[in-house]
Structure formats: C-alpha cells, structure tokens
Design a protein around this motif. Structure first.
Motif, PDB file in Angstrom:
ATOM      1  N   GLY A 236     -29.486 -12.560 -15.592  1.00 57.04           N
ATOM      2  CA  GLY A 236     -28.197 -12.818 -16.218  1.00 57.04           C
ATOM      3  C   GLY A 236     -27.229 -13.662 -15.435  1.00 57.04           C
ATOM      4  O   GLY A 236     -26.035 -13.685 -15.752  1.00 57.04           O
ATOM      5  N   TYR A 237     -27.720 -14.393 -14.403  1.00 55.64           N
ATOM      6  CA  TYR A 237     -26.840 -15.246 -13.604  1.00 55.64           C
ATOM      7  C   TYR A 237     -27.055 -16.697 -14.017  1.00 55.64           C
ATOM      8  O   TYR A 237     -28.107 -17.279 -13.772  1.00 55.64           O
ATOM      9  CB  TYR A 237     -27.124 -15.069 -12.105  1.00 55.64           C
ATOM     10  N   SER A 238     -26.055 -17.278 -14.667  1.00 52.54           N
ATOM     11  CA  SER A 238     -26.157 -18.666 -15.110  1.00 52.54           C
ATOM     12  C   SER A 238     -25.961 -19.637 -13.956  1.00 52.54           C
ATOM     13  O   SER A 238     -26.378 -20.794 -14.026  1.00 52.54           O
ATOM     14  CB  SER A 238     -25.125 -18.950 -16.208  1.00 52.54           C
ATOM     15  N   SER A 239     -25.345 -19.169 -12.883  1.00 52.55           N
ATOM     16  CA  SER A 239     -25.085 -20.010 -11.719  1.00 52.55           C
ATOM     17  C   SER A 239     -25.927 -19.538 -10.534  1.00 52.55           C
ATOM     18  O   SER A 239     -25.833 -18.368 -10.138  1.00 52.55           O
ATOM     19  CB  SER A 239     -23.598 -19.956 -11.347  1.00 52.55           C
TER      20      SER A 239
ATOM     21  N   ALA B 283     -31.670 -16.588 -13.637  1.00 53.75           N
ATOM     22  CA  ALA B 283     -31.463 -16.558 -15.085  1.00 53.75           C
ATOM     23  C   ALA B 283     -32.020 -15.282 -15.696  1.00 53.75           C
ATOM     24  O   ALA B 283     -31.441 -14.717 -16.637  1.00 53.75           O
ATOM     25  CB  ALA B 283     -32.121 -17.776 -15.723  1.00 53.75           C
ATOM     26  N   LYS B 284     -33.139 -14.796 -15.161  1.00 52.98           N
ATOM     27  CA  LYS B 284     -33.776 -13.580 -15.674  1.00 52.98           C
ATOM     28  C   LYS B 284     -32.822 -12.395 -15.617  1.00 52.98           C
ATOM     29  O   LYS B 284     -32.824 -11.543 -16.523  1.00 52.98           O
ATOM     30  CB  LYS B 284     -35.034 -13.292 -14.854  1.00 52.98           C
TER      31      LYS B 284
ATOM     32  N   SER C 119     -31.327  -8.264 -19.705  1.00 52.85           N
ATOM     33  CA  SER C 119     -30.507  -8.739 -20.825  1.00 52.85           C
ATOM     34  C   SER C 119     -29.075  -8.292 -20.565  1.00 52.85           C
ATOM     35  O   SER C 119     -28.620  -8.315 -19.431  1.00 52.85           O
ATOM     36  CB  SER C 119     -31.051  -8.219 -22.164  1.00 52.85           C
ATOM     37  N   GLU C 120     -28.371  -7.853 -21.547  1.00 52.21           N
ATOM     38  CA  GLU C 120     -26.983  -7.415 -21.343  1.00 52.21           C
ATOM     39  C   GLU C 120     -26.901  -5.899 -21.400  1.00 52.21           C
ATOM     40  O   GLU C 120     -27.390  -5.281 -22.353  1.00 52.21           O
ATOM     41  CB  GLU C 120     -26.061  -8.022 -22.408  1.00 52.21           C
TER      42      GLU C 120
ATOM     43  N   MET D 129     -33.931 -20.208  -9.326  1.00 53.42           N
ATOM     44  CA  MET D 129     -33.077 -20.387 -10.507  1.00 53.42           C
ATOM     45  C   MET D 129     -33.629 -19.635 -11.713  1.00 53.42           C
ATOM     46  O   MET D 129     -32.874 -19.151 -12.558  1.00 53.42           O
ATOM     47  CB  MET D 129     -32.899 -21.877 -10.820  1.00 53.42           C
ATOM     48  N   ASP D 130     -34.971 -19.491 -11.797  1.00 54.44           N
ATOM     49  CA  ASP D 130     -35.570 -18.743 -12.904  1.00 54.44           C
ATOM     50  C   ASP D 130     -35.303 -17.248 -12.744  1.00 54.44           C
ATOM     51  O   ASP D 130     -35.026 -16.546 -13.731  1.00 54.44           O
ATOM     52  CB  ASP D 130     -37.074 -19.008 -12.966  1.00 54.44           C
TER      53      ASP D 130
END
Length: 284
Positions: free
Chosen positions: A81-84, A78-79, A20-21, A74-75
């Motif tokens: 925190g990388y949107s790209s 995203a896990k 997460s953040e 890509m999953d």
C-alpha cells in the motif's frame, strides 16, 4: 469470552487485508463499536497504536518478501500500500533499522512481529469505583477542533488545544457560562463514524453560546469512573477501564462521545470523572 473473540476476529480481518486496505470502520463493526472506540480499545489492550501495529505487520511481511527473492523494492512497496518508495523506505527503516535494499544481502538482521492474539488476564487486585447513569440529551458550548480518523495523528492536537484555551482566556470564559450538569470543564471526543470527528473543550450550559460553538450530546447510558491526580493519572484510569473493567462488565461501547469531566482546575491534583458511553452487551 465473546468480547475477546471479536477482537481476535478483527485481527484475522487485518491479516486478510494487509496487502489491501484495512478499513477501520469495519474493524469497529467486527468488535461492535465505532472506529474511534476500537482504536482506543486496541491501543490500551495491545500497548501499541493500531496504525503502528499494522505498520509492523506489513514491514515484517515485506522483509520476508525481500529476503532471498528477486522482487523489486518498488513492487513490494506497492504490495503493502505504499505508492511512494520513499514512504516505504521510511516505514521499513523505522521498524527494522536498515534500508530495504540492505535486506537483499546475506546476514541482514530484521525484526519479526507475529500476529497478535488477545486473551483476558485475571487482575482485580485493585478496586475500581464507578456508577451507571442514564442521561437525556444535554447541550454543551465551547471550542472544537477536527480530529484525524487515525488516532496517533491526534496526539498533539488535543494538548495544543488545552494549552491555547488556558492561555487565551477561553477556559475562564467557559467556566462563567456553566449552568447545567455535568458540573465541570469538559473534554469531549465526539467521534461518530458517520460524522467529522471533533474534540471539544466545553461546559454544559443553557446560555447563549455567543462566540462559542454548541453541540448536543445524545442521550446515553454512561459508566462513570471518578479519579484524581496529575495529568497522566487519567490515562492510567482509562487504560484500567478498558483492560480490566470493560471485558467482564456485561457492557460494551455505545455510539456516543467519550467525556472527561474536570471538577477542579489544579493540573497537579485534578479531580475528574471519566464517562464511557455503554450499552448492555448484545448477544451474537
């Protein structure tokens, strides 16, 4: 030992938030200091910036997720925190030296960075001179630049400021306006959690600021360490303050700026003081 315990609690918080953040201000709260001071303390204690440590931990876990599993890149990106996918690929290669797609095959060599644990190492072979002073508010005038909330992004900002100030006459102008203590050219890191972080090249002055900006340094107690030498020596002194003096001093960071006071203009044999804002350590 509570100082070290707080740092280790902050590591636990990071581990719980790698998918997460990771809130830098929360890390500072756990360690009883600002996000700025936490990052400085972490970098000197760990030998790596906070951002790089978090990146290493995320990429270590990402490599495990990709090994022998059917998870899509890509999953996994995203896990953590990388949107790209491009940004994830760049971060992954910077740590492991290979692309994420290569990890899915047999025999791919990757790196593992386990969670860090802090402890106090007994040193003390070399003395440290310092004094404790409590000062009322004082006014500085000079030039400032905004700082990023992630310290490693500022590594080029501050040196560029000093180079520009030396070449365009700013330092000479400021020297002529200095008329109040502390006597010297000041490098001030004003990085309260509630405000825009700024770095100042300034002097203490009661004169009209004219073309310059002004800032009020809050009343605070300071641990003041004298030093001398070339530019790198001040970083060495700051590292010793954080890794050797602070853990066993009975003090902790206060919410006020860090100040470097340059007492002469010779960059190869500077005379300076490092001012660390402190308060008596609070009991849990």
């Amino acid at each position: 030992m509570e100082w070290v315990e707080r740092l280790n609690q902050s590591i636990n918080y990071m581990e719980e938030h790698l998918t997460s953040e990771v809130d830098y201000e929360r890390l500072g709260q756990i360690a009883c200091c600002s996000a700025y001071h936490y990052q400085r303390m972490f970098a000197y204690m760990a030998g790596v910036t906070l951002a790089e440590y978090i990146r290493r931990r995320k990429m270590s876990l990402a490599a495990v997720d990709l090994q022998g599993k059917n998870e899509k890149i890509m999953d996994v990106a995203a896990k953590y925190g990388y949107s790209s996918p491009t940004a994830f690929n760049r971060a992954f290669q910077s740590i492991h030296g290979i692309a994420p797609s290569a990890v899915k095959g047999d025999g791919a060599a990757v790196k593992s960075f386990p969670p860090m644990t802090f402890s106090i190492a007994v040193k003390g072979a070399e003395e440290m001179n310092y004094r404790i002073e409590t000062k009322e508010v004082f006014r500085i005038i000079g030039v400032s630049a905004p700082l990023y909330k992630e310290l490693e992004q500022n590594f080029t900002v501050v040196p560029q400021m000093w180079q520009e100030a030396a070449s365009n006459g700013t330092i000479q102008k400021l020297a002529g306006m200095m008329d109040a203590p502390p006597a010297g050219l000041l490098g001030v890191s004003a990085c309260h959690d509630e405000e825009q972080w700024k770095y100042w090249i300034a002097v203490s002055s009661t004169k009209d600021c004219g073309e310059f900006e002004e800032y009020t340094v809050p009343a605070c107690t300071w641990a003041i360490f004298p030093g001398s030498g070339a530019n790198l020596s001040i970083q060495n002194l700051e590292q010793r303050i954080i890794t050797e003096w602070l853990p066993t001093s009975g003090y902790e960071y206060a919410n006020a700026p860090d100040i470097e006071v340059y007492l002469n203009a010779d960059p190869q044999n500077a005379q300076y003081e490092v001012w660390i804002p402190v308060r008596k350590k609070q009991a849990n």
